[in-house]
Scaffold this active site. Sequence first.
Site, mmCIF file in Angstrom:
data_model
loop_
_atom_site.group_PDB
_atom_site.id
_atom_site.type_symbol
_atom_site.label_atom_id
_atom_site.label_comp_id
_atom_site.label_asym_id
_atom_site.label_seq_id
_atom_site.Cartn_x
_atom_site.Cartn_y
_atom_site.Cartn_z
ATOM 1 N N PRO A 1 0.844 -1.198 0.000
ATOM 2 C CA PRO A 1 0.000 0.000 0.000
ATOM 3 C C PRO A 1 0.873 1.239 0.000
ATOM 4 C CG PRO A 1 0.093 -0.964 2.195
ATOM 5 C CD PRO A 1 0.837 -1.898 1.297
ATOM 6 N N CYS B 1 2.636 3.540 8.927
ATOM 7 C CA CYS B 1 2.825 4.805 8.211
ATOM 8 C C CYS B 1 3.656 5.785 9.035
ATOM 9 C CB CYS B 1 1.480 5.435 7.870
ATOM 10 S SG CYS B 1 1.654 7.023 6.990
ATOM 11 N N LYS C 1 0.003 -4.288 8.763
ATOM 12 C CA LYS C 1 1.334 -3.931 8.283
ATOM 13 C C LYS C 1 1.994 -3.083 9.357
ATOM 14 C CE LYS C 1 3.869 -2.468 4.202
ATOM 15 N NZ LYS C 1 4.735 -1.358 4.610
ATOM 16 N N GLY D 1 10.718 -4.277 2.335
ATOM 17 C CA GLY D 1 11.812 -3.315 2.493
ATOM 18 C C GLY D 1 13.007 -3.634 1.626
ATOM 19 N N ASP D 2 13.283 -2.780 0.637
ATOM 20 C CA ASP D 2 14.480 -2.858 -0.212
ATOM 21 C C ASP D 2 14.493 -4.021 -1.201
ATOM 22 O OD1 ASP D 2 15.239 -0.654 1.221
ATOM 23 O OD2 ASP D 2 16.884 -1.624 2.296
#
Length: 324
Positions: free
Chosen positions: A15, A106, A145, A206-207
Amino acid sequence: MTVEEIFKTPIFLAPMAGVTDSAFRVIVRELVDAPYKKNLLMFSEMVSCNGIHYRNEKTLEMLKTTEGERPVAIQLFGSNPEICATAAKYVEDLGTAAVIDFNLGCPAPKIIKNGEGSALMQNPKLVGEILSAIRKAVKIPFSIKIRLGFDENINAVEIAKIAESCGVDFIAVHGRTRQQFYSGAANWYEIAKVKAAVKIPVIANGDVKDFDSLDKILEITKADGVMVGRAAQGNPFIIGALLKYFLTGEKISPPNLIERVETMKRHFAKLIEFKGENVAVREMRAHAAWYTKGLKGGAEIRKNFNTAETVEEFENIFDKILHA
């Protein structure tokens, strides 16, 4: 849709506010091989529980999905357990969401200021109350998340265990704290600790930007799936490519210039279809900057997109790129 069906295609579009709207999700699904389209789960931009509760018109518009993008996980954010639960039930009752996802990650200041997003990781008790309330309210799969923590006091394992005890079906973990935003490298070893601590599926995030990073994150985390975020900006091809590699070992070549521009044109057309010309022109400027990153003369191309104000101007720039 069951959790087992969801993890048959274990590469997920993350998202992202201002990115993963209906138009983008349709384009991503178009670029996935036919055998994998059915179960591919993509996540919406985060939607305000308060906005749903008060029936805000713009908020409710964000809940609309089309057949061409489903199944979709609708991601919600909020901080009031009762309001979050009723919002989740409202979304479930629409009948178009495959999953209710709740945002605990977030890092945006305006979200943190309201005690929402990753700020909630500082309050495990409230997290438990919110997740329990949502779980009681909905029957469809429910996920969250999270980040590793709000600051250097990493507590992702604690939050994950709370989520599991509340009946959450699976968890996505971004390998940074809120304090880091998107700086530095994602800590995949901390994600591995979450995976080892719970029995429900864990998605590593992530990454991940190519086949090698996909291999490495899976090797380190032992995760059940991988979520791709920023690497998909201007690169909707990546979800289908990583998914095919994950399932078959086959590496698809990157898109050529013609494929990239034609996809950008289809994306623009979808934005016009869903949001109208004025909004499409404004929003496509950011997408066009991502699509053209790395192209010869990219700076000049992006300057032209940023000053374009009509559909015709955008179309002229697309043609110039192809015939440069």
